[in-house]
Each structure stands twice: as structure tokens, then as C-alpha cells.
Design an enzyme around this catalytic site. Structure first.
Site, PDB file in Angstrom:
ATOM      1  CG  ASP A  68      -2.095   7.337   0.121  1.00 18.43           C
ATOM      2  OD1 ASP A  68      -1.040   7.664  -0.453  1.00 18.43           O
ATOM      3  OD2 ASP A  68      -3.225   7.521  -0.370  1.00 18.43           O
ATOM      4  CG  ASP A 103      -1.737   1.191   1.406  1.00 16.44           C
ATOM      5  OD1 ASP A 103      -2.364   1.607   0.413  1.00 16.44           O
ATOM      6  OD2 ASP A 103      -1.778   1.747   2.524  1.00 16.44           O
TER       7      ASP A 103
END
Length: 259
Positions: A21, A19
Site C-alpha cells: 500500500d 510493501d
């Protein structure tokens, strides 16, 4: 025509999905898209103020689907009417002046640990794929999966091509990529901070949660998943897990007969 054969265990790639963010970088990459659009007078002060508020909220309490959708819709509006080349150049500028200095060096180091072991490393995020692709290029990673905005004749329409890569859809995209590469998901990895990525984490044999929100922390504890807190000791443990698992997979591949 020669008969197609299945890859042997040693031929199967191992993929680590990261991922973006609050996992690979502090905050949300969409904020930097909005700030740069404001600097270039594509949007006004009121819109950038909303981006800033969403950034602070994201850092303090994590993802919220409603806010993510709002930011997504605004990002799509920014792209409308602009050429693919313009947005790619914008993404490069965002990398250089916004994202690069907000990376978590220790998580980036983990991506390099996977690369050193011969693994593929893919960023997978709801952020526009152009931003993920620029990050992957500069970090020397395999590639990026992200939200795709429709383009006609090299100009963005402001509409999605498909869906926002979030939650179950993020897991579906990662699963499709693994299937196309003939990777065994039991040997693959996923890293995320968010409860929304539980489907992605559950999909692989090696889930790792990074500075998790409260819901994900509880889920990780219940399922015995490792929790990475971005401290030196935690990072050392994470790197040891990558090396140990890489050794286990190599040993398994040597023991299994080729199909």
C-alpha cells in the site's frame, strides 16, 4: 546419512521485500476488497462509505494504526462464512478491476529489476494474504506474506490465524522467511513508504524508502537511506543501486571460500 552442509555465499538467495500500500500501488488494497464486497451486496453503503473515507485519509497522510485495525477487522468480517475459493475469486476480480490500474509502474519496474538479477521478490503487507498472492502471481514475483484469516474445512471463520502483519510482526515474518531460505539479510532489500515499516527496513542491508511519510523521511535522512520519489531520475538511480549491489555480491561470493 550425508552430512548437511551450509550453502556457499553464491548459493544464498537475495530477497527484496516490497510493501504494497502506497509503495507498489496508490492507496490501500483493503479499500478495493471493501468496494467489491459492497458491489456484491456483502456489506452496506455505510460500511463502504467508511472504507472510502479511510482510503482518502490513507493517501493523504499515510498509515494510522487505529484505522488499519478498523479496516482489518471489517475485512475479517467480510471473509467470515465464505469459502476459500470464493475469496480467491474475489481477489482475482479486485486485481483486475481495482488494483492493476493503480499500480505505480516505476516501483513495479524495480521488482522486475530484482527478478532480472536473480533475486527473490516477496510482497509483505498487512493486507489479506490472498490479495498479495494474486498480485505476486500476476507480476511474476516469488510470493507474498500477508495477514492470514483462519479457515476451517475450506470456510473462513472471520478470526485471525496469528497476527496482523504490521510493524514488528511484518519484520518478524520477513526475517523468518529469510532464515528458512538461508539468505544473508545484509544482502537483502526492503522498500516501504511508512514509518511503521522501520523495523523491516532496519533489518536488511539495503533499505529504500518510497515516497515516505514525514517520520520515515526524517529517519531515512538521519541514517543515510536512499529515498525514492518515483521520478524518472530517482528510478534510474534505484535501478543502478540494484545492479551495483548485485555485482558486489557476486564479487564477494567469488572471493569467499565455500564452507
Amino acid at each position: 546419512m550425508p552430512e548437511e552442509t551450509s550453502p556457499t555465499p553464491s548459493d544464498r538467495p537475495i530477497i527484496a521485500f516490497f510493501d504494497v500500500d502506497n509503495t507498489l500501488m496508490r492507496g490501500t488494497s483493503l479499500f478495493h476488497l471493501g468496494r467489491e464486497a459492497w458491489a456484491r451486496k456483502i456489506i452496506g453503503f455505510r460500511q463502504i462509505a467508511l472504507f472510502a473515507w479511510q482510503q482518502r485519509r490513507f493517501i493523504s497522510i499515510g498509515e494510522n494504526l487505529e484505522h488499519l485495525d478498523t479496516a482489518r477487522d471489517r475485512a475479517l468480517g467480510l471473509a467470515a462464512g465464505h469459502t476459500v475459493v470464493e475469496i480467491q475469486q474475489l481477489a482475482e476480480h479486485i486485481w483486475e478491476h481495482g488494483i492493476k490500474k493503480r499500480l505505480y509502474p516505476r516501483t513495479v519496474g524495480l521488482t522486475q529489476e530484482h527478478i532480472a538479477k536473480g533475486h527473490e521478490v516477496w510482497l509483505v503487507s498487512a493486507t489479506p494474504v490472498e490479495i498479495g498472492a494474486v498480485m505476486a502471481k500476476h507480476l511474476g514475483l516469488t510470493g507474498a506474506l500477508g495477514t492470514v484469516v483462519e479457515a476451517v474445512d475450506g470456510v473462513y471463520t472471520g478470526k485471525l490465524a496469528g497476527h496482523t502483519l504490521h510493524g514488528e510482526r511484518k519484520a518478524d515474518a520477513a526475517r523468518d522467511l529469510a532464515a528458512a531460505a538461508k539468505a544473508d539479510l545484509a544482502d537483502c532489500w526492503a522498500y516501504s513508504d511508512s514509518r511503521n515499516d522501520i523495523p523491516l527496513l532496519e533489518m536488511v542491508g539495503n533499505p529504500v524508502v518510497v515516497n515516505p511519510d514525514a517520520t520515515l523521511a526524517a529517519h531515512a535522512k538521519e541514517h543515510g537511506w536512499p529515498v525514492l520519489r518515483l521520478t524518472p531520475g530517482s528510478i534510474r538511480d534505484a535501478r543502478r543501486r540494484v545492479r551495483k549491489e548485485a555485482k558486489r555480491v557476486r564479487t564477494k561470493a567469488r572471493r569467499l571460500p565455500a564452507s
